[in-house]
Design a protein around this motif. Structure first.
Motif, PDB file in Angstrom:
ATOM      1  N   LEU A  81     -12.637  -8.318  23.210  1.00 60.63           N
ATOM      2  CA  LEU A  81     -11.786  -9.483  23.518  1.00 60.63           C
ATOM      3  C   LEU A  81     -12.554 -10.367  24.489  1.00 60.63           C
ATOM      4  CD1 LEU A  81      -9.081 -11.047  23.573  1.00 60.63           C
ATOM      5  CD2 LEU A  81      -8.312  -9.484  25.372  1.00 60.63           C
ATOM      6  N   ASP A  82     -12.810 -11.606  24.089  1.00 62.35           N
ATOM      7  CA  ASP A  82     -13.599 -12.515  24.934  1.00 62.35           C
ATOM      8  C   ASP A  82     -13.152 -13.944  24.633  1.00 62.35           C
ATOM      9  OD1 ASP A  82     -16.767 -12.156  26.292  1.00 62.35           O
ATOM     10  OD2 ASP A  82     -15.928 -14.158  25.954  1.00 62.35           O
ATOM     11  N   ASN A 133     -16.048 -18.408  26.974  1.00 63.97           N
ATOM     12  CA  ASN A 133     -16.020 -19.572  27.866  1.00 63.97           C
ATOM     13  C   ASN A 133     -17.398 -20.209  27.970  1.00 63.97           C
ATOM     14  OD1 ASN A 133     -17.555 -18.394  29.913  1.00 63.97           O
ATOM     15  ND2 ASN A 133     -15.793 -17.754  31.108  1.00 63.97           N
ATOM     16  N   CYS A 160      -5.890 -13.580  30.022  1.00 62.14           N
ATOM     17  CA  CYS A 160      -4.719 -14.167  30.692  1.00 62.14           C
ATOM     18  C   CYS A 160      -3.522 -14.260  29.743  1.00 62.14           C
ATOM     19  CB  CYS A 160      -5.069 -15.545  31.242  1.00 62.14           C
ATOM     20  SG  CYS A 160      -6.438 -15.472  32.414  1.00 62.14           S
ATOM     21  N   ALA A 169     -18.349 -14.614  36.329  1.00 64.35           N
ATOM     22  CA  ALA A 169     -19.449 -14.012  37.081  1.00 64.35           C
ATOM     23  C   ALA A 169     -20.233 -15.097  37.822  1.00 64.35           C
ATOM     24  CB  ALA A 169     -20.356 -13.245  36.125  1.00 64.35           C
ATOM     25  N   PHE A 195     -22.058  -2.956  39.770  1.00 63.62           N
ATOM     26  CA  PHE A 195     -23.352  -3.196  39.128  1.00 63.62           C
ATOM     27  C   PHE A 195     -24.271  -3.946  40.088  1.00 63.62           C
ATOM     28  CE2 PHE A 195     -20.687  -3.916  35.042  1.00 63.62           C
ATOM     29  CZ  PHE A 195     -20.560  -2.557  34.841  1.00 63.62           C
TER      30      PHE A 195
END
Ligand code: NAD
Length: 355
Positions: free
Chosen positions: A48-49, A52, A80, A104, A196
């Motif tokens: 699920l992405d 963006n 969301c 990120a 990470f």
């Protein structure tokens, strides 16, 4: 191409098999490698992405294209959207969630704080809410070395996290850990946070130093090399993406209760040394422009990985210079393939949910 050898993956121990895994952020850099590895191990994987546009969407589409070839289902949607999450859980009955979807980037967070609060905090709660009644589902989520403050002792150990992050991105990642703890305490959800450390490798992010440096060296452009206010070299615990994926899969397999692990290389490299590795891999000299680092940046990151070694048998293997060679090899291939012209639009992901 530029993914781990399927045979090597299939023969790996400590690995998750026959699970149904949701990978959020799965057309992102790390999620892409993770989804490909999980499917090669024999798991059902749904990505699920929201694709963006924080960086070149064509790179995400190219990753999606490869994942599709590996039999991964890719859903173009947003974490969301709580109803979409519910629908995906109903349809697929996930046993594990690898939650990597996030805004990120340390530097970008300086001027775009709300993007971080929305995806990394507000919508992270959607994942936790979905799992509130599902304590049997194992959640692993991405935290970051950015949770450590400037006062943290080197090497960083998980317990020493001082709650003094130097940027909004790090603050949102720490909030993930705190919220995960609250949900674990209240609803007994299983939640493992993974910090990470500067991940690099093939299919890597165009906003990160390894990509920017390589691109500039290849073009003969000048690199901005940051150092501390005292003129000290910056150091990063650069970690190869296959080692990170190995740590994530081990955590998914193990995941029980609440825990937080550093996932790094445990051997920091100075930024100038890293640039020398790029010079050697490309065969081209770097032109440098020395600059003082932004206050948001830590002077050094260095993971103590003994907790992950003890509990997960995590043991990062890739030498940094070999990782740089692999990255540069991919970069050359990718830039020739079509970084500067659009990939064909993907027609196999489904706006708003699965077909
Ligand atoms: P990435 O940006 O390549 O991947 C993140 C993916 O999440 C992107 O594809 C993006 O489209 C997606 N996404 C963002 N917001 C979303 C939303 N609201 N709904 C659905 N999808 C959304 O980054 P990455 O390097 O692969 O990082 C993966 C995770 O690891 C992130 O949580 C990141 O903060 C964390 N992390 C990365 C590093 C690193 O060095 N790469 C270091 C520390 C932590």
């Amino acid at each position: 191409l530029w993914l781990r050898d399927p045979l090597e993956v299939a023969n790996d121990d400590h690995m998750l098999r026959n699970a149904r895994v949701l990978v959020t952020g799965g057309v992102g850099f790390i999620g892409f490698h993770l989804a490909a590895t999980l499917v090669q191990l024999g798991n059902d994987v749904v990505v699920l992405d929201n694709f963006n546009s924080y960086y070149d969407v064509r790179l995400k589409e190219a990753r999606a294209h490869k994942l599709f070839g590996h039999g991964v289902r890719v859903v173009n949607g947003d974490i969301c959207d709580f109803r979409l999450l519910e629908k995906l859980f109903e349809q697929h009955g996930f046993t594990h969630v690898a939650h990597l979807a996030a805004q990120a980037g340390v530097r970008y967070s300086v001027n775009h704080p709300h993007d971080y609060i929305r995806s990394n905090v507000d919508c992270f709660v959607n994942i936790l809410e979905e799992l509130r009644t599902k304590p049997e589902v194992k959640l692993v989520y991405a935290s970051s070395s950015s949770v450590y403050g400037k006062d943290a002792t080197i090497p960083f150990t998980e317990k020493e996290c001082s709650d003094k992050p130097t940027n909004v991105y790090g603050a949102t990642k720490r909030m993930n850990e705190l919220l995960a703890h609250s949900y674990h305490h209240l609803y007994n959800i299983s939640a493992t946070g993974l910090r990470f450390f500067t991940v690099f490798g093939p299919w890597g992010r165009p906003d990160m130093a390894p990509f920017i440096f390589t691109e500039r060296v290849m073009r003969g452009d000048t690199i901005d090399v940051y150092h501390t206010a005292d003129g000290e070299e910056m150091r990063r615990d650069f970690t190869y993406v296959d080692d990170i994926v190995d740590g994530i899969v081990r955590s998914l397999h193990h995941g029980a209760g609440y825990d937080v692990f550093n996932l790094g290389r445990g051997h920091p490299t100075s930024v100038p040394q890293f640039i020398e590795m790029i010079e050697s891999a490309t065969g081209k000299p770097a032109r440098r422009n020395d600059m003082e680092a932004h206050a948001a940046e830590l002077p050094e990151t260095y993971a103590d990985v003994s907790h992950a070694a003890d509990v997960l048998d995590y043991s990062p293997k890739m030498a940094t210079d070999e990782g740089v060679n692999a990255f540069v090899g991919w970069y050359k291939w990718y830039s020739e393939q079509g970084m500067f012209r659009p990939f064909p639009r993907a027609d196999y992901y489904f706006p708003g949910g699965p077909a």
